[in-house]
Write a protein that holds these residues in place. Structure first.
Motif, PDB file in Angstrom:
ATOM      1  N   UNK A 153       0.799  -1.270  -0.011  1.00  0.00           N
ATOM      2  CA  UNK A 153       0.006   0.083  -0.174  1.00  0.00           C
ATOM      3  C   UNK A 153       0.723   1.213  -0.023  1.00  0.00           C
ATOM      4  N   UNK A 154       1.945   1.141  -0.994  1.00  0.00           N
ATOM      5  CA  UNK A 154       2.930   2.552  -1.054  1.00  0.00           C
ATOM      6  C   UNK A 154       1.997   3.617  -1.566  1.00  0.00           C
ATOM      7  N   UNK A 155       1.595   3.407  -2.565  1.00  0.00           N
ATOM      8  CA  UNK A 155       0.897   4.165  -3.356  1.00  0.00           C
ATOM      9  C   UNK A 155      -0.423   4.520  -3.295  1.00  0.00           C
ATOM     10  N   UNK A 156      -1.271   5.719  -3.222  1.00  0.00           N
ATOM     11  CA  UNK A 156      -2.842   5.675  -3.310  1.00  0.00           C
ATOM     12  C   UNK A 156      -3.075   5.190  -4.700  1.00  0.00           C
ATOM     13  N   UNK A 157      -4.154   4.996  -4.906  1.00  0.00           N
ATOM     14  CA  UNK A 157      -4.857   4.474  -6.010  1.00  0.00           C
ATOM     15  C   UNK A 157      -4.975   5.610  -7.341  1.00  0.00           C
ATOM     16  N   UNK A 158      -5.336   6.571  -6.672  1.00  0.00           N
ATOM     17  CA  UNK A 158      -5.918   7.798  -7.491  1.00  0.00           C
ATOM     18  C   UNK A 158      -5.438   9.061  -6.945  1.00  0.00           C
ATOM     19  N   UNK A 159      -4.799   9.158  -5.746  1.00  0.00           N
ATOM     20  CA  UNK A 159      -4.465  10.427  -5.018  1.00  0.00           C
ATOM     21  C   UNK A 159      -5.364  10.669  -3.832  1.00  0.00           C
ATOM     22  N   UNK A 160      -6.152   9.819  -3.442  1.00  0.00           N
ATOM     23  CA  UNK A 160      -7.304   9.748  -2.617  1.00  0.00           C
ATOM     24  C   UNK A 160      -6.613   9.594  -1.125  1.00  0.00           C
ATOM     25  N   UNK A 161      -7.186  10.450  -0.074  1.00  0.00           N
ATOM     26  CA  UNK A 161      -6.290  10.601   1.123  1.00  0.00           C
ATOM     27  C   UNK A 161      -6.973   9.776   2.306  1.00  0.00           C
ATOM     28  N   UNK A 162      -6.024   8.849   2.646  1.00  0.00           N
ATOM     29  CA  UNK A 162      -6.251   8.048   3.743  1.00  0.00           C
ATOM     30  C   UNK A 162      -6.276   8.785   5.159  1.00  0.00           C
ATOM     31  N   UNK A 163      -7.516   8.883   5.791  1.00  0.00           N
ATOM     32  CA  UNK A 163      -7.701   9.827   6.744  1.00  0.00           C
ATOM     33  C   UNK A 163      -7.042   8.729   8.091  1.00  0.00           C
ATOM     34  N   UNK A 164      -7.043   7.540   8.097  1.00  0.00           N
ATOM     35  CA  UNK A 164      -6.766   6.685   8.881  1.00  0.00           C
ATOM     36  C   UNK A 164      -5.117   6.646   8.966  1.00  0.00           C
ATOM     37  N   UNK A 165      -4.441   6.776   7.870  1.00  0.00           N
ATOM     38  CA  UNK A 165      -3.139   6.832   7.833  1.00  0.00           C
ATOM     39  C   UNK A 165      -2.577   8.223   8.542  1.00  0.00           C
ATOM     40  N   UNK A 166      -3.475   9.272   8.236  1.00  0.00           N
ATOM     41  CA  UNK A 166      -2.957  10.747   8.613  1.00  0.00           C
ATOM     42  C   UNK A 166      -3.122  10.510  10.312  1.00  0.00           C
ATOM     43  N   UNK A 167      -4.263  10.099  10.545  1.00  0.00           N
ATOM     44  CA  UNK A 167      -4.558   9.723  12.089  1.00  0.00           C
ATOM     45  C   UNK A 167      -3.354   9.141  12.839  1.00  0.00           C
ATOM     46  N   UNK A 168      -2.625   8.252  12.051  1.00  0.00           N
ATOM     47  CA  UNK A 168      -1.441   7.520  12.711  1.00  0.00           C
ATOM     48  C   UNK A 168      -0.246   8.372  12.836  1.00  0.00           C
ATOM     49  N   UNK A 169      -0.214   9.157  11.558  1.00  0.00           N
ATOM     50  CA  UNK A 169       0.859  10.347  11.906  1.00  0.00           C
ATOM     51  C   UNK A 169       0.925  11.120  12.947  1.00  0.00           C
ATOM     52  N   UNK A 170      -0.403  11.601  13.195  1.00  0.00           N
ATOM     53  CA  UNK A 170      -1.009  12.583  14.487  1.00  0.00           C
ATOM     54  C   UNK A 170      -0.403  11.657  15.730  1.00  0.00           C
ATOM     55  N   UNK A 171      -0.978  10.439  15.702  1.00  0.00           N
ATOM     56  CA  UNK A 171      -0.584   9.658  16.986  1.00  0.00           C
ATOM     57  C   UNK A 171       0.925   9.503  16.850  1.00  0.00           C
ATOM     58  N   UNK A 172       1.635   9.402  16.155  1.00  0.00           N
ATOM     59  CA  UNK A 172       3.365   9.171  16.439  1.00  0.00           C
ATOM     60  C   UNK A 172       3.788  10.569  16.847  1.00  0.00           C
ATOM     61  N   UNK A 173       3.267  11.496  16.284  1.00  0.00           N
ATOM     62  CA  UNK A 173       3.780  13.044  16.596  1.00  0.00           C
ATOM     63  C   UNK A 173       3.369  13.062  18.230  1.00  0.00           C
ATOM     64  N   UNK A 174       2.204  12.656  18.718  1.00  0.00           N
ATOM     65  CA  UNK A 174       1.762  12.742  20.046  1.00  0.00           C
ATOM     66  C   UNK A 174       2.695  11.974  20.841  1.00  0.00           C
ATOM     67  N   UNK A 175       3.117  10.748  20.394  1.00  0.00           N
ATOM     68  CA  UNK A 175       4.093  10.008  21.120  1.00  0.00           C
ATOM     69  C   UNK A 175       5.434  10.537  21.313  1.00  0.00           C
ATOM     70  N   UNK A 176       5.703  11.434  20.361  1.00  0.00           N
ATOM     71  CA  UNK A 176       7.210  11.936  20.160  1.00  0.00           C
ATOM     72  C   UNK A 176       7.090  13.421  20.865  1.00  0.00           C
ATOM     73  N   UNK A 177       5.904  13.806  21.462  1.00  0.00           N
ATOM     74  CA  UNK A 177       5.816  14.925  22.323  1.00  0.00           C
ATOM     75  C   UNK A 177       5.542  15.995  21.468  1.00  0.00           C
ATOM     76  N   UNK A 178       5.369  15.925  20.077  1.00  0.00           N
ATOM     77  CA  UNK A 178       5.114  17.234  19.187  1.00  0.00           C
ATOM     78  C   UNK A 178       3.904  17.662  18.902  1.00  0.00           C
ATOM     79  N   UNK A 179       3.033  16.915  19.441  1.00  0.00           N
ATOM     80  CA  UNK A 179       1.512  17.237  19.383  1.00  0.00           C
ATOM     81  C   UNK A 179       0.995  16.761  20.829  1.00  0.00           C
ATOM     82  N   UNK A 180       0.144  17.965  21.427  1.00  0.00           N
ATOM     83  CA  UNK A 180      -0.263  17.583  22.933  1.00  0.00           C
ATOM     84  C   UNK A 180      -1.649  16.899  22.732  1.00  0.00           C
ATOM     85  N   UNK A 181      -2.010  16.232  23.901  1.00  0.00           N
ATOM     86  CA  UNK A 181      -3.353  15.725  23.751  1.00  0.00           C
ATOM     87  C   UNK A 181      -4.396  16.758  24.260  1.00  0.00           C
ATOM     88  N   UNK A 182      -5.638  16.916  23.992  1.00  0.00           N
ATOM     89  CA  UNK A 182      -6.271  15.750  22.976  1.00  0.00           C
ATOM     90  C   UNK A 182      -5.617  15.584  21.503  1.00  0.00           C
TER      91      UNK A 182
END
Length: 329
Positions: free
Chosen positions: A281-310
Motif C-alpha cells: 500500500x505504498x501508493x494511493x490508487x488515484x490520489x485519495x487521502x487516507x484519513x486513518x493513515x493521517x491519524x497514525x501520523x498524528x498519533x506518532x507525533x503525540x508519542x514523540x511529544x510534538x503534538x499535545x493531547x487531546x
C-alpha cells in the motif's frame, strides 16, 4: 504567451476543448530539493512526462524554494512562492497547529518503504548501539518510523548517536564514507546500496503498517479562490497513478524513475516490484487521502511529544472537496 502556454493551447485545440483553451492556468508547484531527484517525485514526474497537466489546461511549473527541509514548503505557500506544494504530513500538521491555513488536497505517497541500511560489519539492529546513525529531520515521518523500528529491536533513543541528514542521496553518501553506521534510505538508493554490499537491517513498514507520508498541500483560502485549478490538478495526478499502476506501462514508468533518479533500469524495475507487493500500500490508487493513515501520523507525533493531547482529528488538515469534485474520493 510563453512556449509552454503555447503547447497547452495546441493540445487543447487538438482535443477540440475550446473552453479549456480559454482558461489555461499557471500552477506553481513547490518541490523540496531533497525530493526533486527522488522516487517521491514520481507521480508528478509521470504526470508531466505524459502531458496530463497540459491536457487539463494547466501550465504546470515546478518551483524549488531555497535549500532546506520540508519546513520550507509550507512557508513557500505563505510567501506566494508557490500555489501548491509537496510536503511530508508531519510538517503540514505542525504548520496548521501553528496557525497556517494549509490543507492537504491530494495524497502523493501513502506508506513509504524506507530501508534501514548498514555497513557490512553491522549484523543486526542491536549492533547499532553506541554507533552513529544518520536520520532525517527529527520531526519528520522517516525519523519517527525509524525510531519505532529501532525500539522494536531494543534500541532506544539514548543507545545511538544521531546525525540529521536531509535527503536519501546525502544519507547514502554518509554510509559510503563510513561515517554513518546505518541510515534510512528510500528507493531506489536502498536497492543500489544493497547491490554495493551494504546490509539491509529492516523496513519502516515493519514498525509502521499504516501511514500517510506525503501530500499535495495548498492554502485553504487560495484553493477556495481557485477551485477549477485544484480539480484539474487532482485529475492529472489521478491519471498519473493510473499509469503507474498499469502493468502495460511499467516499462515507461521505470524509464521515468531512471531519468529522475539516475539509477540503472534494473533497480527501477525492482523498486516498482517492491511497491506492488501485496499489502505494501505504498501508493494511493488515484490520489485519495487516507484519513486513518493521517491519524497514525498524528498519533506518532503525540508519542514523540510534538503534538499535545487531546490529539486533533485528521479531518482538520485536509480539504476533500476537490477530490470529490473530480470523482476520486
Amino acid at each position: 504567451c510563453g512556449s509552454k502556454v503555447a503547447q497547452v493551447l495546441l493540445v487543447c485545440l487538438a482535443m477540440g476543448a475550446a473552453a479549456a483553451c480559454a482558461q489555461v492556468t499557471v500552477l506553481r508547484y513547490g518541490q523540496a530539493p531533497s525530493a526533486a531527484r527522488s522516487i517521491y517525485s514520481l507521480p508528478v514526474a509521470v504526470a508531466e512526462r505524459e502531458g496530463l497537466f497540459r491536457r487539463e489546461g494547466l501550465d504546470f511549473r515546478i518551483v524549488i524554494p531555497l535549500p532546506g527541509g520540508s519546513d520550507k514548503m509550507i512557508a513557500a505557500l505563505h510567501d506566494d512562492t508557490v500555489d501548491v506544494t509537496h510536503v511530508a504530513t508531519p510538517f503540514l500538521v505542525r504548520a496548521v497547529l501553528a496557525g497556517s491555513d494549509a490543507v492537504a488536497i491530494a495524497a502523493e505517497f501513502n506508506n513509504p518503504v524506507y530501508s534501514l541500511v548498514a555497513r557490512p560489519d553491522i549484523k543486526s539492529i542491536a549492533d547499532l548501539k553506541g554507533k552513529l546513525v544518520g536520520l532525517a529531520d527529527p520531526a519528520g515521518s522517516i525519523t519517527l518510523s525509524m525510531r519505532k523500528l529501532l525500539v522494536l529491536h531494543g534500541v532506544r533513543d539514548g543507545d545511538i548517536r544521531v546525525k540529521t541528514i536531509e535527503g536519501t542521496p546525502a544519507r547514502l553518501n554518509c554510509l559510503r564514507r563510513g561515517e554513518c553506521a546505518a541510515v534510512p534510505l528510500g528507493q531506489p538508493q536502498d536497492l543500489l546500496a544493497q547491490s554495493e554490499g551494504y546490509r539491509l537491517l529492516g523496513f519502516s513498514n515493519d514498525a509502521v503498517p499504516e501511514f500517510l507520508y506525503t501530500v499535495t498541500a495548498a492554502r485553504r483560502s487560495w484553493a477556495a479562490a481557485h477551485p477549477d485549478a485544484m480539480v484539474r490538478y487532482v485529475r492529472a495526478l489521478a491519471g498519473a497513478f493510473r499509469i503507474i499502476r498499469d502493468p502495460e506501462r511499467r516499462g515507461a514508468v521505470a524509464k521515468t524513475i531512471v531519468e529522475t533518479t539516475g539509477v540503472p533500469v534494473a533497480i527501477a524495475e525492482r523498486t516498482l516490484a517492491l511497491y506492488f507487493e501485496p499489502g505494501r500500500k505504498v501508493l494511493p490508487r488515484q490520489g485519495e487521502i487516507d484519513l486513518a493513515g493521517l491519524a497514525q501520523v498524528i498519533a506518532f507525533m503525540g508519542d514523540a511529544g510534538q503534538v499535545k493531547a487531546p490529539l486533533p482529528a485528521p479531518e482538520r488538515f485536509v480539504d476533500l472537496q476537490y477530490l470529490r469534485l473530480a470523482g476520486i474520493q
